[in-house]
Design a protein around this motif. Structure first.
Motif, mmCIF file in Angstrom:
data_model
loop_
_atom_site.group_PDB
_atom_site.id
_atom_site.type_symbol
_atom_site.label_atom_id
_atom_site.label_comp_id
_atom_site.label_asym_id
_atom_site.label_seq_id
_atom_site.Cartn_x
_atom_site.Cartn_y
_atom_site.Cartn_z
ATOM 1 N N LEU A 124 -61.896 66.613 -15.627
ATOM 2 C CA LEU A 124 -62.744 65.558 -15.081
ATOM 3 C C LEU A 124 -62.824 64.331 -15.979
ATOM 4 O O LEU A 124 -63.111 63.246 -15.503
ATOM 5 C CB LEU A 124 -64.147 66.113 -14.832
ATOM 6 N N PHE A 139 -60.658 72.298 -11.589
ATOM 7 C CA PHE A 139 -61.202 72.115 -10.240
ATOM 8 C C PHE A 139 -60.213 71.437 -9.299
ATOM 9 O O PHE A 139 -60.294 71.617 -8.095
ATOM 10 C CB PHE A 139 -62.472 71.262 -10.292
ATOM 11 N N PRO A 148 -61.564 62.142 -12.454
ATOM 12 C CA PRO A 148 -62.474 61.395 -11.577
ATOM 13 C C PRO A 148 -63.865 61.134 -12.132
ATOM 14 O O PRO A 148 -64.593 60.367 -11.527
ATOM 15 C CB PRO A 148 -62.540 62.268 -10.324
ATOM 16 N N LEU A 149 -64.282 61.715 -13.225
ATOM 17 C CA LEU A 149 -65.606 61.379 -13.736
ATOM 18 C C LEU A 149 -65.559 60.203 -14.702
ATOM 19 O O LEU A 149 -66.579 59.839 -15.278
ATOM 20 C CB LEU A 149 -66.251 62.589 -14.418
#
Lengths: 168, 197
Positions: A124, A139, A148-149
């Motif tokens: 992430l 994930f 994506p974070l």
């Protein structure tokens, strides 16, 4: 009637933060007391492995409860929460790595439970953990191009990804 | 109050003292009944074949058989699977429609996608779909499977399972109640009944 909790002697004396400052004078950059924690320690990124080994073997922190990350745009912070059954409390370790090449030594060799936490932080937030036994995405599917974070990731109208089944 | 019952043939009625009754044994009674049924059935079939022709009859027969014994794949992805499971419980009893969940995709002809599909699980969903024998149908159950639901713009969620497999019936709801799921399956049965190869 309120009964007083027994004094947590291990947590108070000797002062863990003072012991750490004395033992690693070059590597401990900052120590702070935090409510709900035994303390917060900011480290040099290169020192994470010796400090963690010392905390695990000599200061009873047998459990790595969490490894997470924070994106501060210029730097990325890696946060560790260690739990001690004897002290009944968490110690927070924190270190900052540059965003251009975010990598830090893996602690999965000390606590096997940190394995998936580090895979999550890689998935992430794009923080690489050196000498990790199996640093794959956790994930998201292999081949996903974003972390994506991160603040630079923008939400977009979803586009179908190419999905490959195993026999293809 | 007693329900009107058809009197049994005398051969199966035992005598009052419990001793075995003389006459035709029970197994032969069944054979006799089946034999009685066959001639009128043959006659009806011959009649229909004469009127409509063989080809136009076979497809409806297969459709009729298939729609009355839909076997969905027994798997769950999220909270819709709880409603899916409840539909097979005592209150809704989906098995009265001939719907029996099977654990192997090779025994199924219906896939009910009940829950949020992420990109990570997408290739497994496609593999399961490809393992199902033809003819097969897909129901997208709930908002997540229909269009991504509240997670539509999330980075990890498939925005509608029709991006992966062809979907025949969409069921709205978050989650849909078991009645809605059964309604979706009945609508699929209408689609199957009108199917022409």
């Amino acid at each position: 009637m309120v009964t007083a909790l027994p004094p947590n002697t291990l947590a108070e004396t000797p002062d863990l933060l003072a012991v750490l400052r004395e033992r690693f004078p070059q590597d401990v950059l900052e120590t702070t007391r935090r409510p709900g924690l035994l303390g917060r320690v900011v480290l040099r990124p290169e020192a994470i492995l010796p400090v963690c080994r010392y905390l695990r073997d000599e200061q009873t922190f047998a459990h790595c409860a969490m490894v997470g990350g924070v994106d501060w745009k210029e730097t990325r912070e890696v946060v560790y929460h260690l739990w001690s059954d004897e002290r009944k409390g968490y110690l927070e370790l924190s270190l900052r790595v540059p965003a251009e090449d975010p990598h830090v030594e893996s602690v999965a060799g000390l606590w096997p439970g940190a394995n998936w936490h580090e895979r999550e932080a890689w998935d992430l937030l794009g923080i690489r953990f050196d000498h990790h036994p199996d640093l794959r995405r956790l994930f998201l599917p292999e081949g996903y191009e974003f972390h994506p974070l991160l603040k630079t990731f923008e939400l977009h109208e979803p586009e179908p990804l190419e999905v490959k089944t195993r026999h293809e | 109050m007693t329900l009107p019952t058809k009197p049994l043939p005398p051969a199966v009625q035992g005598s009052a003292d419990g001793s075995s009754a003389p006459g035709v044994p029970f197994s032969e009674i069944e054979t006799v009944r089946a034999k009685e049924f066959i001639p009128p059935a043959k006659e009806a079939l011959r009649d229909v074949l004469a009127r409509k022709g063989t080809d136009s009859l076979i497809q409806p027969v297969f459709n009729w058989a298939g729609r009355n014994s839909l076997f969905p794949l027994h798997w769950g992805l999220a909270c819709c699977a709880i409603e899916f499971a409840a539909a097979f419980g005592a209150r809704w009893d989906a098995e009265r429609f001939g719907i029996v969940p099977r654990s192997s995709p090779r025994q199924c002809d219906l896939m009910i996608v009940n829950g949020t599909v992420t990109w990570k699980v997408a290739h497994k969903l496609i593999t399961l779909y490809e393992q199902m024998p033809e003819p097969k149908w897909v129901i997208a159950m709930g908002n997540c499977a229909t269009g991504g639901g509240p997670f539509r713009s999330a980075y990890s969620v498939v925005p509608g399972v029709d991006k992966l497999v062809p979907v025949d019936v969409y069921i709205a709801g978050c989650p849909p109640r078991p009645e809605a799921m059964l309604d979706g399956i009945l609508r699929l049965e209408h689609l199957i009944q009108e199917r022409r190869e």
